[in-house]
Design an enzyme around this catalytic site. Structure first.
Site, PDB file in Angstrom:
ATOM      1  N   GLU A  58       0.824  -1.206   0.000  1.00 17.66           N
ATOM      2  CA  GLU A  58       0.000   0.000   0.000  1.00 17.66           C
ATOM      3  C   GLU A  58       0.861   1.260   0.000  1.00 17.66           C
ATOM      4  O   GLU A  58       0.555   2.242  -0.696  1.00 17.66           O
ATOM      5  CB  GLU A  58      -0.917   0.016   1.231  1.00 17.66           C
ATOM      6  CG  GLU A  58      -1.824  -1.195   1.341  1.00 17.66           C
ATOM      7  CD  GLU A  58      -1.243  -2.291   2.211  1.00 17.66           C
ATOM      8  OE1 GLU A  58      -1.997  -2.851   3.022  1.00 17.66           O
ATOM      9  OE2 GLU A  58      -0.038  -2.589   2.067  1.00 17.66           O
ATOM     10  N   ALA A 162      12.432 -36.714  -7.908  1.00 17.27           N
ATOM     11  CA  ALA A 162      12.355 -37.175  -9.290  1.00 17.27           C
ATOM     12  C   ALA A 162      12.472 -38.700  -9.303  1.00 17.27           C
ATOM     13  O   ALA A 162      13.286 -39.277  -8.580  1.00 17.27           O
ATOM     14  CB  ALA A 162      13.474 -36.556 -10.130  1.00 17.27           C
ATOM     15  N   ARG A 191      13.279 -23.489  -6.029  1.00 16.87           N
ATOM     16  CA  ARG A 191      14.209 -23.209  -4.932  1.00 16.87           C
ATOM     17  C   ARG A 191      14.199 -21.725  -4.575  1.00 16.87           C
ATOM     18  O   ARG A 191      14.223 -21.354  -3.398  1.00 16.87           O
ATOM     19  CB  ARG A 191      15.631 -23.624  -5.323  1.00 16.87           C
ATOM     20  CG  ARG A 191      15.883 -25.113  -5.380  1.00 16.87           C
ATOM     21  CD  ARG A 191      17.326 -25.371  -5.780  1.00 16.87           C
ATOM     22  NE  ARG A 191      17.646 -26.801  -5.827  1.00 16.87           N
ATOM     23  CZ  ARG A 191      18.832 -27.282  -6.159  1.00 16.87           C
ATOM     24  NH1 ARG A 191      19.825 -26.442  -6.491  1.00 16.87           N
ATOM     25  NH2 ARG A 191      19.041 -28.581  -6.175  1.00 16.87           N
ATOM     26  N   ASP A 207      26.096 -37.108  -3.503  1.00 16.04           N
ATOM     27  CA  ASP A 207      25.975 -36.190  -4.649  1.00 16.04           C
ATOM     28  C   ASP A 207      26.815 -34.928  -4.533  1.00 16.04           C
ATOM     29  O   ASP A 207      27.052 -34.265  -5.548  1.00 16.04           O
ATOM     30  CB  ASP A 207      24.503 -35.773  -4.825  1.00 16.04           C
ATOM     31  CG  ASP A 207      23.575 -36.957  -5.019  1.00 16.04           C
ATOM     32  OD1 ASP A 207      24.071 -38.064  -5.305  1.00 16.04           O
ATOM     33  OD2 ASP A 207      22.348 -36.771  -4.891  1.00 16.04           O
ATOM     34  N   GLU A 301      14.485 -31.727  -0.609  1.00 11.19           N
ATOM     35  CA  GLU A 301      15.023 -32.425  -1.776  1.00 11.19           C
ATOM     36  C   GLU A 301      15.843 -33.646  -1.350  1.00 11.19           C
ATOM     37  O   GLU A 301      16.740 -34.080  -2.055  1.00 11.19           O
ATOM     38  CB  GLU A 301      15.893 -31.484  -2.615  1.00 11.19           C
ATOM     39  CG  GLU A 301      15.123 -30.488  -3.449  1.00 11.19           C
ATOM     40  CD  GLU A 301      15.936 -29.942  -4.613  1.00 11.19           C
ATOM     41  OE1 GLU A 301      16.429 -30.750  -5.438  1.00 11.19           O
ATOM     42  OE2 GLU A 301      16.089 -28.711  -4.700  1.00 11.19           O
ATOM     43  N   LEU A 307      12.367 -38.193   2.822  1.00 10.62           N
ATOM     44  CA  LEU A 307      11.039 -37.951   2.259  1.00 10.62           C
ATOM     45  C   LEU A 307       9.976 -38.782   2.973  1.00 10.62           C
ATOM     46  O   LEU A 307       8.910 -38.278   3.334  1.00 10.62           O
ATOM     47  CB  LEU A 307      11.042 -38.273   0.761  1.00 10.62           C
ATOM     48  CG  LEU A 307      11.838 -37.326  -0.136  1.00 10.62           C
ATOM     49  CD1 LEU A 307      12.046 -37.943  -1.510  1.00 10.62           C
ATOM     50  CD2 LEU A 307      11.136 -35.976  -0.262  1.00 10.62           C
TER      51      LEU A 307
END
Length: 367
Positions: A58, A162, A191, A207, A301, A307
């Site tokens: 605003e 994936a 991300r 990784d 990730e 997960l």
């Protein structure tokens, strides 16, 4: 309200939402907000909240309009209730009243208890006409992270992984490319829109990821590494200093490249998740001591173990599952969600399914 007025209000509120999206990745833990000042069926000025600690939408809009009182017939459209308290900026409700705004249209009320209807009440007490609920569902989806932060007292959690066409995360246990280059660009955009990105220690060891934003313009999120027994090497790229890193471990403090080390209350993963999702991490008082804003969202990730842990505890809000064209034949099995995806996107050879535990995106929403 007549139908024509409702259609006009929808039209200008959609413009507010377009402006609000410009702040994605920069405003958290504040909401995404856009504002448009309209008079005689034309835009007189507009603005949006650019970044955490910067002026609200605003104020940006009225600055763009210039000095002096606003026209008597003008309407100020804003997708979130104007604030009524002194925070990093003065109350926006008072600013609107002082500048002579006589009609305000909002999408929804602010879930922050410091506001929660007080801003609209202040406007009405000053004689301002207030209209609520315009494009409410779309506006709430846009600010779903902000709502989760204030209604549940924790960051919004997005899971991402994936999998191959035959349902594996890797090739016989070895890391292998699954998604296409176009999808990789989209992931980097994702991300940039979240405040933190989380992986387990095994992912760092296997990784050596950077976990930064490189393929699009945007701010890299805070990196969170779950490494219970501290197996990750201090030379790992997640500790390279290009973005802040939180190391979550049971091992007592000692020399390490990580800038911030957190210790869960117990050895189980639930204790670790409780640590990451507690109010202290999501609100002022904890992250501020490291010069960082409170964490309003976590982009997970990690590998299958991390997960599945989030899924088993129900501590997730959204999942984005990429299915590539490659087949591995064997490897680490992909986690499986029982519900039906609420949106599917095809990018080249890749299919991306969106899942949500609580709310569905409006039909007009897209990545």
């Amino acid at each position: 309200m007549d139908i024509c007025a409702m259609e006009e209000d929808d039209r200008w509120m959609h413009r507010c939402l377009e402006l609000a999206r410009k702040g994605a990745g920069s405003t958290a833990p504040n909401p995404l907000v856009g504002a448009v000042l309209v008079g005689q069926d034309r835009i007189l000025a507009e603005g949006w909240h650019h970044a955490w600690g910067r002026p609200h939408a605003e104020v940006e809009c009225l600055r763009a309009f210039g000095e002096g009182q606003t026209p008597m017939d003008a309407t100020l459209y804003v997708n979130l209730e104007p604030c009524s308290h002194h925070g990093k900026t003065p109350p926006c409700a008072d600013t609107l009243i002082a500048r002579g705004v006589r009609r305000v249209v909002v999408a929804h009320r602010d879930p922050n208890p410091l506001v929660a209807g007080k801003g609209l009440a202040r406007l009405r007490a000053a004689g301002v006409e207030v209209v609520e609920g315009v494009c409410e569902d779309e506006a709430k989806w846009l600010n779903r992270r902000f709502f989760t932060l204030h209604e549940e007292g924790r960051p919004y959690v997005v899971l991402k992984w994936a999998r191959s066409a035959d349902g594996f995360l890797d090739d016989h246990g070895r890391t292998a490319r699954i998604s296409s280059a176009d999808t990789d660009v989209l992931v980097h955009r994702w991300r940039s829109e979240e405040q933190s990105i989380l992986v387990g220690g095994r992912t760092v060891m296997n990784d050596d990821p950077q976990l930064t934003v490189r393929l699009v313009d945007g701010r890299s999120p805070v990196r969170i590494v779950l490494d219970r027994i501290r197996r990750t090497a201090p030379t790992s790229r997640v500790y390279d200093g290009t973005a802040p890193t939180l190391l979550v471990t049971e091992v007592p403090d000692g020399p390490h490249e990580a800038g911030i080390i957190l210790h869960p209350s117990g050895p189980d993963l639930e204790s670790t998740l409780e640590l990451l999702l507690r109010k202290e991490l999501a609100f002022d008082g904890y992250m501020a001591q490291f010069g960082l804003p409170p964490i309003a969202s976590i982009f997970v990730e990690g590998g299958a173990t991390v997960l599945r842990a989030f899924m088993a505890t129900g501590l997730w809000d959204e999942a984005r599952v990429i299915t590539g064209a490659t087949r591995f034949g064997a490897g680490t099995a992909s986690p499986v969600l029982e519900q039906v995806p609420i949106r599917t996107l095809q990018i080249g050879p890749d299919r991306i399914d969106l899942f949500s535990r609580t709310t569905s995106p409006p039909l007009t929403w897209s990545w």
